[in-house]
Motif scaffolding. Structure first.
Motif, PDB file in Angstrom:
ATOM      1  N   GLY A  35       0.598  -1.268   0.144  1.00  0.00           N
ATOM      2  CA  GLY A  35       0.032  -0.014  -0.054  1.00  0.00           C
ATOM      3  C   GLY A  35       0.711   1.300   0.132  1.00  0.00           C
ATOM      4  O   GLY A  35       0.400   2.100   0.374  1.00  0.00           O
ATOM      5  N   GLY A  36       1.933   1.139  -0.866  1.00  0.00           N
ATOM      6  CA  GLY A  36       2.920   2.423  -0.529  1.00  0.00           C
ATOM      7  C   GLY A  36       3.633   2.872   0.765  1.00  0.00           C
ATOM      8  O   GLY A  36       4.093   3.981   0.885  1.00  0.00           O
ATOM      9  N   SER A  37       3.500   1.735   1.658  1.00  0.00           N
ATOM     10  CA  SER A  37       4.006   1.843   3.073  1.00  0.00           C
ATOM     11  C   SER A  37       5.137   0.837   3.336  1.00  0.00           C
ATOM     12  O   SER A  37       5.150  -0.160   2.803  1.00  0.00           O
ATOM     13  CB  SER A  37       3.193   1.740   3.964  1.00  0.00           C
ATOM     14  OG  SER A  37       1.813   2.735   3.916  1.00  0.00           O
ATOM     15  N   LEU A  38       6.095   1.343   4.011  1.00  0.00           N
ATOM     16  CA  LEU A  38       7.292   0.584   4.345  1.00  0.00           C
ATOM     17  C   LEU A  38       7.368   0.368   5.999  1.00  0.00           C
ATOM     18  O   LEU A  38       7.070   1.276   6.520  1.00  0.00           O
ATOM     19  CB  LEU A  38       8.498   1.019   3.825  1.00  0.00           C
ATOM     20  CG  LEU A  38       8.690   1.331   2.565  1.00  0.00           C
ATOM     21  CD1 LEU A  38      10.082   1.799   1.959  1.00  0.00           C
ATOM     22  CD2 LEU A  38       8.678   0.261   1.781  1.00  0.00           C
ATOM     23  N   ALA A  39       7.588  -0.692   6.445  1.00  0.00           N
ATOM     24  CA  ALA A  39       7.837  -0.980   7.990  1.00  0.00           C
ATOM     25  C   ALA A  39       9.224  -1.817   8.105  1.00  0.00           C
ATOM     26  O   ALA A  39       9.317  -2.711   7.527  1.00  0.00           O
ATOM     27  CB  ALA A  39       6.784  -1.464   8.654  1.00  0.00           C
ATOM     28  N   ILE A  50       7.639   4.067   7.078  1.00  0.00           N
ATOM     29  CA  ILE A  50       8.033   5.150   6.030  1.00  0.00           C
ATOM     30  C   ILE A  50       6.600   4.961   5.124  1.00  0.00           C
ATOM     31  O   ILE A  50       6.445   4.079   4.483  1.00  0.00           O
ATOM     32  CB  ILE A  50       9.308   4.676   5.042  1.00  0.00           C
ATOM     33  CG1 ILE A  50      10.439   4.465   5.903  1.00  0.00           C
ATOM     34  CG2 ILE A  50       9.704   5.720   4.259  1.00  0.00           C
ATOM     35  CD1 ILE A  50      11.007   5.423   7.107  1.00  0.00           C
ATOM     36  N   VAL A  51       6.114   6.250   5.079  1.00  0.00           N
ATOM     37  CA  VAL A  51       4.714   6.291   4.430  1.00  0.00           C
ATOM     38  C   VAL A  51       4.460   7.675   3.848  1.00  0.00           C
ATOM     39  O   VAL A  51       4.787   8.684   4.138  1.00  0.00           O
ATOM     40  CB  VAL A  51       3.645   5.955   5.598  1.00  0.00           C
ATOM     41  CG1 VAL A  51       3.805   4.629   6.056  1.00  0.00           C
ATOM     42  CG2 VAL A  51       3.357   7.221   6.569  1.00  0.00           C
ATOM     43  N   PRO A  52       3.483   7.680   2.787  1.00  0.00           N
ATOM     44  CA  PRO A  52       3.154   9.031   2.324  1.00  0.00           C
ATOM     45  C   PRO A  52       2.163   9.540   3.404  1.00  0.00           C
ATOM     46  O   PRO A  52       1.595   8.801   3.953  1.00  0.00           O
ATOM     47  CB  PRO A  52       2.377   8.566   1.070  1.00  0.00           C
ATOM     48  CG  PRO A  52       2.508   7.350   0.743  1.00  0.00           C
ATOM     49  CD  PRO A  52       3.227   6.578   1.969  1.00  0.00           C
TER      50      PRO A  52
END
Length: 128
Positions: A35-39, A50-52
């Protein structure tokens, strides 16, 4: 002390190789890439996302703020700095002693591709 830290990104595709590299050096596994996110980190411990930005506005960094990752030795600080620069980061302070903090304070500062300031630091002496 904390559950997690969240940093905004304007381009997760650009941020991903940067964070994959520095988190590998720091020994923090990837937890999620969707979903466009990193963890990274531990679901039951500290983690970094790390997210929009949720409000849809552009991500921006703050003046005077940074995140410092603690390391067990100075070689990891050096490797963190090198991995950051090799993966789209920029230098904000080469690895070295910062005796104005304390005699064994060894750190390095970088900026991620979105301009967020990050640091790796070791507080141990060479004898520890």
């Amino acid at each position: 002390m904390f559950s997690h830290v969240t940093l905004g990104t304007n381009d997760v595709t650009k941020a991903e190789p940067f964070y994959d590299a520095i988190m590998a050096v720091l020994g923090q596994p990837s937890l999620m890439k969707q979903g466009g996110s990193l963890a990274y980190g531990s679901w039951t411990g500290e983690k970094i996302f790390i997210v929009p930005p949720f409000d849809g506005r552009p991500a921006s960094h703050g003046n005077g703020e940074h995140i410092a990752f603690i390391t067990q030795d100075r070689a990891i600080v050096d490797a963190f700095h090198a991995a950051a620069l090799a993966n789209g980061g920029s230098d904000e302070g080469a690895p070295g002693l910062r005796p104005h903090y304390h005699a064994n304070y060894y750190g390095a500062y970088v900026r991620d591709p979105d301009g967020n300031k990050l640091q790796a630091v070791c507080h141990r002496s060479l004898k520890d």
